[in-house]
Design a protein around this motif. Structure first.
Motif, short mmCIF file in Angstrom:
data_model
loop_
_atom_site.label_atom_id
_atom_site.label_comp_id
_atom_site.label_asym_id
_atom_site.label_seq_id
_atom_site.Cartn_x
_atom_site.Cartn_y
_atom_site.Cartn_z
N MET A 194 0.83 -1.20 0.00
CA MET A 194 0.00 0.00 0.00
C MET A 194 0.87 1.26 0.00
SD MET A 194 -3.14 -0.89 2.58
CE MET A 194 -4.63 -1.70 1.97
N PHE A 195 1.93 1.27 0.80
CA PHE A 195 2.81 2.43 0.88
C PHE A 195 3.52 2.67 -0.46
CE2 PHE A 195 3.46 1.45 5.68
CZ PHE A 195 2.16 1.84 5.93
N LYS A 196 3.96 1.60 -1.09
CA LYS A 196 4.62 1.73 -2.39
C LYS A 196 3.64 2.25 -3.44
CE LYS A 196 8.23 -1.79 -1.86
NZ LYS A 196 8.72 -3.11 -2.35
N GLY A 197 2.39 1.78 -3.37
CA GLY A 197 1.37 2.26 -4.29
C GLY A 197 1.08 3.74 -4.06
N ALA A 198 1.01 4.14 -2.79
CA ALA A 198 0.76 5.55 -2.46
C ALA A 198 1.90 6.43 -2.98
CB ALA A 198 0.60 5.70 -0.96
N LYS A 199 3.11 5.96 -2.85
CA LYS A 199 4.28 6.69 -3.35
C LYS A 199 4.12 6.99 -4.85
CE LYS A 199 9.16 5.61 -4.22
NZ LYS A 199 10.24 4.64 -3.92
N ARG A 200 3.59 6.04 -5.59
CA ARG A 200 3.42 6.21 -7.03
C ARG A 200 2.23 7.11 -7.37
NH1 ARG A 200 0.15 3.55 -10.25
NH2 ARG A 200 -0.28 1.96 -8.67
N CYS A 201 1.19 7.08 -6.55
CA CYS A 201 -0.07 7.74 -6.91
C CYS A 201 -0.23 9.15 -6.32
CB CYS A 201 -1.25 6.88 -6.48
SG CYS A 201 -1.43 5.36 -7.44
N LEU A 202 0.70 9.58 -5.48
CA LEU A 202 0.58 10.92 -4.90
C LEU A 202 1.05 11.99 -5.88
CD1 LEU A 202 1.81 10.61 -1.20
CD2 LEU A 202 -0.48 11.25 -1.98
N ASN A 203 0.35 13.13 -5.87
CA ASN A 203 0.85 14.31 -6.55
C ASN A 203 2.13 14.79 -5.87
OD1 ASN A 203 -1.10 14.67 -8.59
ND2 ASN A 203 -2.55 15.52 -7.09
N ASP A 204 2.84 15.70 -6.54
CA ASP A 204 4.12 16.18 -6.00
C ASP A 204 3.96 16.76 -4.60
OD1 ASP A 204 5.39 15.39 -8.28
OD2 ASP A 204 5.38 17.36 -9.22
N GLU A 205 2.86 17.45 -4.36
CA GLU A 205 2.61 18.06 -3.06
C GLU A 205 1.66 17.23 -2.22
OE1 GLU A 205 4.38 20.68 -2.18
OE2 GLU A 205 5.31 20.59 -4.18
N GLY A 206 1.38 16.01 -2.66
CA GLY A 206 0.40 15.17 -1.97
C GLY A 206 0.95 14.56 -0.68
N LYS A 207 0.03 13.99 0.08
CA LYS A 207 0.39 13.46 1.40
C LYS A 207 -0.34 12.13 1.65
CE LYS A 207 0.60 16.42 4.74
NZ LYS A 207 0.23 17.38 5.82
N LEU A 208 0.40 11.19 2.21
CA LEU A 208 -0.17 9.94 2.72
C LEU A 208 -0.28 10.05 4.23
CD1 LEU A 208 -0.85 6.82 2.66
CD2 LEU A 208 1.63 6.44 2.78
N VAL A 209 -1.45 9.76 4.77
CA VAL A 209 -1.65 9.79 6.21
C VAL A 209 -2.08 8.40 6.66
CG1 VAL A 209 -2.91 10.81 8.14
CG2 VAL A 209 -2.24 12.23 6.19
N VAL A 210 -1.32 7.83 7.59
CA VAL A 210 -1.49 6.44 8.02
C VAL A 210 -1.74 6.39 9.52
CG1 VAL A 210 -0.33 4.20 8.20
CG2 VAL A 210 0.04 5.62 6.19
N VAL A 211 -2.63 5.51 9.94
CA VAL A 211 -2.75 5.18 11.36
C VAL A 211 -2.40 3.71 11.53
CG1 VAL A 211 -5.23 4.61 11.25
CG2 VAL A 211 -4.21 5.31 13.43
N GLY A 212 -1.70 3.39 12.60
CA GLY A 212 -1.32 2.00 12.84
C GLY A 212 -0.92 1.77 14.27
N ASN A 213 -0.86 0.51 14.66
CA ASN A 213 -0.38 0.16 15.99
C ASN A 213 1.10 0.55 16.12
OD1 ASN A 213 -2.71 -1.69 15.33
ND2 ASN A 213 -2.39 -2.23 17.47
N ARG A 214 1.47 1.02 17.29
CA ARG A 214 2.84 1.48 17.50
C ARG A 214 3.86 0.39 17.17
NH1 ARG A 214 3.30 6.24 20.76
NH2 ARG A 214 5.50 5.70 20.97
#
Length: 372
Positions: free
Chosen positions: A319-339
């Motif tokens: 998912m993170f690799k896909g987000a890296k490819r699909c974000l605009n230059d100024e885009g942001k991925l926001v993730v929630v997860g267990n510590r």
């Protein structure tokens, strides 16, 4: 990997197989099911396979032209790839997703028992119109995941039930159809999001069925600024909570909701309708962001870290690799997860800017931007 089944030798691999991974596309439960089916006389002609995770059953039984009924898009991909490995053709008309219903009676129904009782009950009650007293109904699962409650659900939804002896840590469940039973099909649950006017719809088997999960709730409490985003992706959307919350902050953004589960997408679709979300929306059955070409300004994600009953950090990594490819230059991925999942270290390998936005003793909210 080569598998010698009662119906011949087949090359079978799980989806996204890594050469060093010990994961197989079949289990001892699959093996028991196939051996049991091979022993039946006369041989069943019309066969339905339920929850065939990696396509092993569908591939080995291809010559019988079985129908497959499944809630996982990735399972469909696995079946297609394993059929192709063995020079066999995929029949789209013999594939049914979990929101569809098979038609007519079946001679045999082979069920890989799912991990949740709610989904099992939902599937068994919906299958009843396709069963008769002559239908051979056989479930299979690994002993450590096969509870007494699951056997009881077979009895309550289908009829008299017994189990086989355990073989290689797997067991079969045999049910006889009782036409006098009238079990009710479980309906989707509905619950509100604390502190908002949103109400969520959840079908059986979809993550966080009875109430909002703590991770999503923590992300909603520390939600990123979505007001300027033109395109927002809810990746692994489940019931659509994150997308609908984003829509409340930005009613003009285009929303893309992606999930592996068709029942999750149906939950999200009904959540959107129930809350009268005005945004343009698309709901897509997907393997993460594979094949998704559009660019997004904001990607929201509460990644799963189980595949079935098995811990799997690779789902989040894809998912993170896909987000890296699909974000605009100024885009942001926001993730929630267990510590303890240590997502910030994984994200730093793919993004130049990784920021801890919020944390408590159990969860973290992390933003990542500027893909490497």
């Amino acid at each position: 990997m080569e598998y010698d089944s009662p119906f011949g030798r087949f090359t079978l691999l799980p989806l996204h197989h890594h050469p060093k991974s010990p994961l197989q596309a079949w289990s001892a439960a699959d093996d028991l099911l196939l051996k049991e089916l091979a022993s039946l006389e006369p041989a069943p002609q019309r066969i339905l396979i339920v929850n065939d995770a990696h396509g092993a059953l569908g591939t080995c039984l291809h010559h019988r032209r079985p129908y497959s009924w499944n809630d996982s898009y990735c399972s469909k991909l696995s079946l297609q790839q394993n059929l192709h490995r063995n020079q066999l053709l995929f029949s789209p008309e013999h594939w049914l997703d979990a929101t569809e219903l098979p038609k007519d009676l079946f001679d045999a129904v082979l069920i890989k028992i799912p991990k949740t009782l709610a989904l099992l009950e939902y599937q068994l009650t919906r299958l009843r119109p396709m069963l008769s007293a002559q239908t051979r109904i056989i479930g299979a699962g690994m002993v450590k995941h096969l509870s007494k409650s699951m056997v009881q659900v077979f009895e309550q939804c289908i009829g008299p039930t017994h189990t086989s002896l355990a073989t290689r840590k797997a067991r079969l469940v045999f049910s006889q159809f009782d036409a006098t039973l009238n079990p009710l099909t479980p309906q989707p649950t509905r619950y509100s999001v604390p502190g908002t006017e949103l109400e969520l719809v959840n079908y059986p088997g979809v993550f966080s069925q009875q109430k909002l999960d703590l991770g999503t709730r923590f992300l909603l409490e520390h939600f990123p600024d979505a007001s300027a985003a033109e395109h927002i992706i809810d990746l692994g959307c489940g019931n659509g909570a994150l997308a609908c919350f984003a829509a409340r902050h930005n009613p003009g953004a285009h929303l893309s909701l992606l999930d592996d589960s068709w029942l999750a997408l149906q939950s999200a679709r009904e959540t959107i309708e129930l809350n009268k979300i005005p945004n343009p929306c698309e709901l897509i059955a997907s393997d993460g962001l594979d094949g998704f070409e559009d660019k997004a300004d904001l990607i929201l994600c509460n990644p799963p870290f189980h595949e079935g009953t098995r811990l799997d950090s690779n789902i989040a990594l894809r998912m993170f690799k896909g987000a890296k490819r699909c974000l605009n230059d100024e885009g942001k991925l926001v993730v929630v997860g267990n510590r303890h999942l240590d997502y910030h270290q994984t994200l730093r390998a793919h993004f130049k800017a990784v920021e801890l936005c919020a944390s408590n003793p159990k969860f973290v909210v992390i933003s990542a931007s500027r893909p490497r």
